[in-house]
Design a protein around this motif. Sequence first.
Motif, PDB file in Angstrom:
ATOM      1  N   GLY A  94       0.792  -1.225   0.000  1.00  0.00           N
ATOM      2  CA  GLY A  94       0.000   0.000   0.000  1.00  0.00           C
ATOM      3  C   GLY A  94       0.817   1.264   0.000  1.00  0.00           C
ATOM      4  O   GLY A  94       0.245   2.362  -0.094  1.00  0.00           O
ATOM      5  N   SER A  95       2.146   1.157   0.090  1.00  0.00           N
ATOM      6  CA  SER A  95       2.987   2.355   0.115  1.00  0.00           C
ATOM      7  C   SER A  95       3.022   3.009  -1.258  1.00  0.00           C
ATOM      8  O   SER A  95       3.194   2.341  -2.287  1.00  0.00           O
ATOM      9  N   GLN A  96       2.878   4.342  -1.257  1.00  0.00           N
ATOM     10  CA  GLN A  96       3.017   5.113  -2.486  1.00  0.00           C
ATOM     11  C   GLN A  96       4.504   5.363  -2.709  1.00  0.00           C
ATOM     12  O   GLN A  96       5.193   5.895  -1.824  1.00  0.00           O
ATOM     13  N   VAL A  97       5.017   4.999  -3.863  1.00  0.00           N
ATOM     14  CA  VAL A  97       6.441   5.139  -4.155  1.00  0.00           C
ATOM     15  C   VAL A  97       6.626   5.983  -5.409  1.00  0.00           C
ATOM     16  O   VAL A  97       5.705   6.147  -6.212  1.00  0.00           O
ATOM     17  N   HIS A  98       7.830   6.511  -5.553  1.00  0.00           N
ATOM     18  CA  HIS A  98       8.175   7.347  -6.698  1.00  0.00           C
ATOM     19  C   HIS A  98       9.373   6.756  -7.425  1.00  0.00           C
ATOM     20  O   HIS A  98      10.093   5.900  -6.892  1.00  0.00           O
ATOM     21  N   THR A  99       9.590   7.220  -8.612  1.00  0.00           N
ATOM     22  CA  THR A  99      10.670   6.690  -9.447  1.00  0.00           C
ATOM     23  C   THR A  99      12.016   6.840  -8.737  1.00  0.00           C
ATOM     24  O   THR A  99      12.388   7.927  -8.279  1.00  0.00           O
TER      25      THR A  99
END
Length: 415
Positions: A94-99
Motif C-alpha cells: 500500500g505504500s506510495q512510491v516514486h521513481t
Amino acid sequence: MNIQKNKLRIALAILVIGTGLFSSCGESKKDKEEQDQTVQQENALDTPTVVLVPVKKGKLTSQITVPGELQPYQQVDLYAKIPAYVKSLLVDIGSQVHTGQLLATLEAPEINSQLEEAKSRISQNKAIYFADKATYDRLVNTAKTPGTISPNDIEQAAAKKSSDSANVEAARSQYKEVEANLAYLQIRAPFDGVVTVRNINPGTYVSPASGAGGTPIFVVEDHKRLRLVISVPEDYTGGLKDKDKVTFTIKELQGRQYTANVVRLAGALDEKLRSERLEMDVYNTDNSLLPNMYADVNVPLPARDSAIIVPKTAVVTSTERVFVIQIVNGRAKWVDVQRGLQSGDVTEIYGKLNPGDEVVKSATEEIRDGSPIKRSTAQQADSTGKKDSGSGADAEGKVKSGPNGDTTAKKPAKK
C-alpha cells in the motif's frame, strides 16, 4: 276405365322421370361446388399469402455490450539480481512510491571481498605492465647502437608490453562488473506507483532462482492510469477505429458511468477467441477504480453508408445458407445475404438486392424457391388506398379539393 288407368300410369312415369332428372341436376351442381372449394383450398396451400416489405437503404447505428477488465497501466515484478540477504525494508503493501525510491537493501559480504580482489588484480597487472614497458624502452635505447640488440628481441618485448596493457584493461572491467553488483543490493522503484505485494522480511534469503518460481520480492503497479481491456467479436471489428468513445459501468459502483477513448487496437484477431483486443486509457484521479475490476463496456458501432435494411424476421438462417425471399413476378426467389449491424427489429444485409425490391416480411424455409406467392389482402387494400389520391379525404379525414373531392356546397332546402 282402361283409358284412365293408362293416363294415370303415364303421369306417374313422367313424375318419376322428372324427379330423377331434378335430383341428378342438384347432385351435379353440389359436386361441382365441392370440387371448386377443394381446388381453392389446394391453391391456397400451394400459394401462401404473405406480407411484403420494400427493401430500402439507410444508416443503422447500434452498440454492443462486452465484458472488460481494468488492468494497471504499468506493473512490474521485482526480483533479486544476485544471491543476498534482506538487510532492511523501507516500504510495505500500500505504500506510495516514486521513481528511483529505495524500497529495500540487501547485503552480500562476499561482494565486498570480490571487489577488493578485483582491485588488487588491477594493481598487479599494472605493476607487470610497467616492468615490461621499462624493459622494452631499454631495449629500444640500446638498439640504437648497431649490432647490440636483435630486432626479434625488440618485437617480443613490444608484444609483451601490449599483452600486459590488455590485462590491465581486463582487470578494470572485472572490477566494474563487481562494483555494478553492489548496485543490485539496492531495490528501487522503476516508476511512480503503489506497492501491492511484499514477499520478504528482514533476513530473508533471496536469489535470482526465486524469480523462476514466480515469487517476486515486490510488485509495483501504477493506479493513476488504468487500461480497460476488451475483446470485440470478429463480426463487429470492421467499424471500430482509434479515438472512438466508449462508456462503461462497474457492478460494485452502482450509479456511476465512466467514459474512455480507444487508444490501442491489436490489428489482428486472437486465433482462439476470434476477437480483436482493444485498450482504453482510464484516468483514475479519485482512486475509485481498482485494478482487475470487471466492467460492462458499451461499444458504439458507427453507421455504414448505403446499407440495405430489412426487418430481422425477413432473414432466414438455415443450416446451409442465410437468405431473404424476394418476390419476382409473383414467385419466391431465395437471395443469399450476409448480416450486418442489428438494432431493434431491423438489421443490415448485404446481397444482390436493390432499393425498392420486395421481400417477405416473415420469411421461412417453408416458402420454397420458385413457388407462387400471393400478397396479403389487407396489404393490397392498404396499398390501393395509398395509391388512390382521389378518395376525397386526406389522412386527417378532411375533405380535399379537386376533381374527386366533393367541394360543391349544398343548397339550403326551401322552407
